[in-house]
Design a protein around this motif. Structure first.
Motif, PDB file in Angstrom:
ATOM      1  N   ARG A  52      -5.802   0.178   6.350  1.00 36.94           N
ATOM      2  CA  ARG A  52      -6.752  -0.787   6.905  1.00 36.94           C
ATOM      3  C   ARG A  52      -7.254  -1.718   5.797  1.00 36.94           C
ATOM      4  O   ARG A  52      -7.598  -1.276   4.708  1.00 36.94           O
ATOM      5  N   GLY A  53      -7.265  -3.012   6.080  1.00 35.97           N
ATOM      6  CA  GLY A  53      -7.831  -3.978   5.157  1.00 35.97           C
ATOM      7  C   GLY A  53      -6.945  -4.300   3.966  1.00 35.97           C
ATOM      8  O   GLY A  53      -7.423  -4.859   2.982  1.00 35.97           O
ATOM      9  N   LEU A  54      -5.673  -3.970   4.068  1.00 33.99           N
ATOM     10  CA  LEU A  54      -4.719  -4.220   2.992  1.00 33.99           C
ATOM     11  C   LEU A  54      -3.481  -4.899   3.557  1.00 33.99           C
ATOM     12  O   LEU A  54      -3.126  -4.681   4.723  1.00 33.99           O
ATOM     13  N   LEU A  55      -2.812  -5.670   2.742  1.00 31.23           N
ATOM     14  CA  LEU A  55      -1.544  -6.272   3.151  1.00 31.23           C
ATOM     15  C   LEU A  55      -0.397  -5.272   3.034  1.00 31.23           C
ATOM     16  O   LEU A  55       0.604  -5.380   3.735  1.00 31.23           O
ATOM     17  N   ALA A  56      -0.547  -4.293   2.148  1.00 31.49           N
ATOM     18  CA  ALA A  56       0.499  -3.307   1.880  1.00 31.49           C
ATOM     19  C   ALA A  56       0.833  -2.507   3.128  1.00 31.49           C
ATOM     20  O   ALA A  56      -0.009  -2.322   4.015  1.00 31.49           O
ATOM     21  N   ASP A  57       2.073  -2.017   3.161  1.00 26.00           N
ATOM     22  CA  ASP A  57       2.484  -1.172   4.283  1.00 26.00           C
ATOM     23  C   ASP A  57       2.927   0.212   3.821  1.00 26.00           C
ATOM     24  O   ASP A  57       3.520   0.965   4.577  1.00 26.00           O
ATOM     25  N   ASN A  58       2.620   0.558   2.560  1.00 28.63           N
ATOM     26  CA  ASN A  58       2.923   1.894   2.052  1.00 28.63           C
ATOM     27  C   ASN A  58       1.890   2.251   0.982  1.00 28.63           C
ATOM     28  O   ASN A  58       1.163   1.394   0.482  1.00 28.63           O
ATOM     29  N   VAL A  59       1.828   3.531   0.647  1.00 31.34           N
ATOM     30  CA  VAL A  59       0.795   4.045  -0.248  1.00 31.34           C
ATOM     31  C   VAL A  59       0.892   3.448  -1.652  1.00 31.34           C
ATOM     32  O   VAL A  59      -0.112   3.024  -2.228  1.00 31.34           O
ATOM     33  N   ARG A  60       2.079   3.410  -2.223  1.00 30.33           N
ATOM     34  CA  ARG A  60       2.237   2.890  -3.586  1.00 30.33           C
ATOM     35  C   ARG A  60       1.773   1.435  -3.659  1.00 30.33           C
ATOM     36  O   ARG A  60       1.021   1.057  -4.563  1.00 30.33           O
ATOM     37  N   ASP A  61       2.182   0.620  -2.699  1.00 31.46           N
ATOM     38  CA  ASP A  61       1.776  -0.787  -2.700  1.00 31.46           C
ATOM     39  C   ASP A  61       0.284  -0.941  -2.406  1.00 31.46           C
ATOM     40  O   ASP A  61      -0.363  -1.852  -2.927  1.00 31.46           O
ATOM     41  N   ALA A  62      -0.266  -0.079  -1.570  1.00 35.84           N
ATOM     42  CA  ALA A  62      -1.699  -0.131  -1.261  1.00 35.84           C
ATOM     43  C   ALA A  62      -2.528   0.131  -2.521  1.00 35.84           C
ATOM     44  O   ALA A  62      -3.498  -0.592  -2.798  1.00 35.84           O
ATOM     45  N   LEU A  63      -2.145   1.130  -3.297  1.00 33.97           N
ATOM     46  CA  LEU A  63      -2.858   1.413  -4.538  1.00 33.97           C
ATOM     47  C   LEU A  63      -2.691   0.285  -5.550  1.00 33.97           C
ATOM     48  O   LEU A  63      -3.637  -0.085  -6.251  1.00 33.97           O
ATOM     49  N   HIS A  64      -1.505  -0.298  -5.597  1.00 34.98           N
ATOM     50  CA  HIS A  64      -1.270  -1.440  -6.491  1.00 34.98           C
ATOM     51  C   HIS A  64      -2.145  -2.628  -6.072  1.00 34.98           C
ATOM     52  O   HIS A  64      -2.755  -3.297  -6.920  1.00 34.98           O
ATOM     53  N   GLU A  65      -2.206  -2.875  -4.779  1.00 36.03           N
ATOM     54  CA  GLU A  65      -3.039  -3.973  -4.274  1.00 36.03           C
ATOM     55  C   GLU A  65      -4.509  -3.739  -4.615  1.00 36.03           C
ATOM     56  O   GLU A  65      -5.211  -4.663  -5.046  1.00 36.03           O
ATOM     57  N   MET A  66      -4.988  -2.493  -4.461  1.00 35.42           N
ATOM     58  CA  MET A  66      -6.375  -2.176  -4.816  1.00 35.42           C
ATOM     59  C   MET A  66      -6.622  -2.427  -6.302  1.00 35.42           C
ATOM     60  O   MET A  66      -7.665  -2.955  -6.687  1.00 35.42           O
ATOM     61  N   ARG A  67      -5.651  -2.080  -7.140  1.00 30.57           N
ATOM     62  CA  ARG A  67      -5.787  -2.291  -8.587  1.00 30.57           C
ATOM     63  C   ARG A  67      -5.842  -3.777  -8.913  1.00 30.57           C
ATOM     64  O   ARG A  67      -6.635  -4.218  -9.744  1.00 30.57           O
ATOM     65  N   MET A  68      -5.004  -4.562  -8.250  1.00 31.51           N
ATOM     66  CA  MET A  68      -4.987  -6.013  -8.507  1.00 31.51           C
ATOM     67  C   MET A  68      -6.307  -6.655  -8.079  1.00 31.51           C
ATOM     68  O   MET A  68      -6.833  -7.522  -8.785  1.00 31.51           O
ATOM     69  N   VAL A  69      -6.841  -6.251  -6.951  1.00 35.92           N
ATOM     70  CA  VAL A  69      -8.131  -6.790  -6.496  1.00 35.92           C
ATOM     71  C   VAL A  69      -9.223  -6.423  -7.495  1.00 35.92           C
ATOM     72  O   VAL A  69     -10.074  -7.243  -7.850  1.00 35.92           O
ATOM     73  N   ALA A  70      -9.194  -5.196  -7.998  1.00 38.08           N
ATOM     74  CA  ALA A  70     -10.228  -4.718  -8.922  1.00 38.08           C
ATOM     75  C   ALA A  70     -10.115  -5.349 -10.308  1.00 38.08           C
ATOM     76  O   ALA A  70     -11.076  -5.314 -11.074  1.00 38.08           O
ATOM     77  N   ALA A  71      -8.979  -5.960 -10.629  1.00 37.62           N
ATOM     78  CA  ALA A  71      -8.785  -6.541 -11.959  1.00 37.62           C
ATOM     79  C   ALA A  71      -9.855  -7.585 -12.278  1.00 37.62           C
ATOM     80  O   ALA A  71     -10.258  -7.737 -13.427  1.00 37.62           O
ATOM     81  N   GLY A  72     -10.348  -8.260 -11.276  1.00 40.62           N
ATOM     82  CA  GLY A  72     -11.390  -9.264 -11.487  1.00 40.62           C
ATOM     83  C   GLY A  72     -12.775  -8.686 -11.692  1.00 40.62           C
ATOM     84  O   GLY A  72     -13.716  -9.430 -11.951  1.00 40.62           O
ATOM     85  N   THR A  73     -12.909  -7.378 -11.598  1.00 40.77           N
ATOM     86  CA  THR A  73     -14.228  -6.756 -11.718  1.00 40.77           C
ATOM     87  C   THR A  73     -14.403  -5.973 -13.008  1.00 40.77           C
ATOM     88  O   THR A  73     -15.471  -5.462 -13.268  1.00 40.77           O
ATOM     89  N   ARG A  74     -13.356  -5.821 -13.785  1.00 41.04           N
ATOM     90  CA  ARG A  74     -13.346  -4.986 -14.988  1.00 41.04           C
ATOM     91  C   ARG A  74     -13.565  -3.507 -14.660  1.00 41.04           C
ATOM     92  O   ARG A  74     -13.981  -2.737 -15.505  1.00 41.04           O
ATOM     93  N   ALA A  75     -13.307  -3.120 -13.437  1.00 40.82           N
ATOM     94  CA  ALA A  75     -13.483  -1.725 -13.017  1.00 40.82           C
ATOM     95  C   ALA A  75     -12.370  -0.854 -13.571  1.00 40.82           C
ATOM     96  O   ALA A  75     -11.207  -1.231 -13.544  1.00 40.82           O
ATOM     97  N   GLU A  76     -12.734   0.302 -14.073  1.00 41.43           N
ATOM     98  CA  GLU A  76     -11.720   1.275 -14.480  1.00 41.43           C
ATOM     99  C   GLU A  76     -11.341   2.172 -13.305  1.00 41.43           C
ATOM    100  O   GLU A  76     -10.166   2.334 -13.003  1.00 41.43           O
ATOM    101  N   ASN A  77     -12.317   2.757 -12.678  1.00 38.59           N
ATOM    102  CA  ASN A  77     -12.083   3.635 -11.525  1.00 38.59           C
ATOM    103  C   ASN A  77     -12.226   2.808 -10.253  1.00 38.59           C
ATOM    104  O   ASN A  77     -13.297   2.724  -9.668  1.00 38.59           O
TER     105      ASN A  77
END
Length: 125
Positions: free
Chosen positions: A33-58
């Motif tokens: 939900r709320g992601l363009l990805a259609d699989n787990v690996r891509d979903a986690l990658h997408e979450m990481r890319m979105v978070a890159a603008g926040t300087r978030a580690e976790n």
């Protein structure tokens, strides 16, 4: 019901763990939900890319819900449990996905939320 969780950053590890069919009798992605990805690996990658603008580690929160040995939840009960946990964590409407495992005849779920609020580009604590 046992619920465990925490903020995480190791997307590659979790992608492998969550989709590891040889350790489980059944592995199903039950929601993305709320992601363009259609699989787990891509979903986690997408979450990481979105978070890159926040300087978030976790950048994501991983939780597992494991019913008691004698408990069998209906799909509606799973929805209630996950939504209530989401609300209690302050992650309402954040991108998420769910993976259901069956192991030794018992079903449990893993839920992964992005911690990034897309409206404010801030992290949920």
């Amino acid at each position: 019901m046992i619920i465990k969780g925490g903020a995480r950053s190791s997307g590659g590890f979790f992608a492998n763990h969550l989709m590891k069919a040889e350790d489980n009798e059944r592995v199903d992605v039950t929601e993305i939900r709320g992601l363009l990805a259609d699989n787990v690996r891509d979903a986690l990658h997408e979450m990481r890319m979105v978070a890159a603008g926040t300087r978030a580690e976790n950048y994501f929160y991983h939780a597992s819900i494991n019913p008691r040995e004698d408990e069998r939840l209906t799909p509606e009960q799973w929805d209630i449990a996950v939504d209530r946990l989401e609300q209690n964590l302050g992650l309402t409407d954040h991108a998420r996905f769910q993976v259901e495992h069956e192991k030794n005849g018992r079903t449990h779920r893993h839920i992964v939320w992005s911690r990034v609020d897309l409206d404010t580009m801030t992290l949920a604590s």
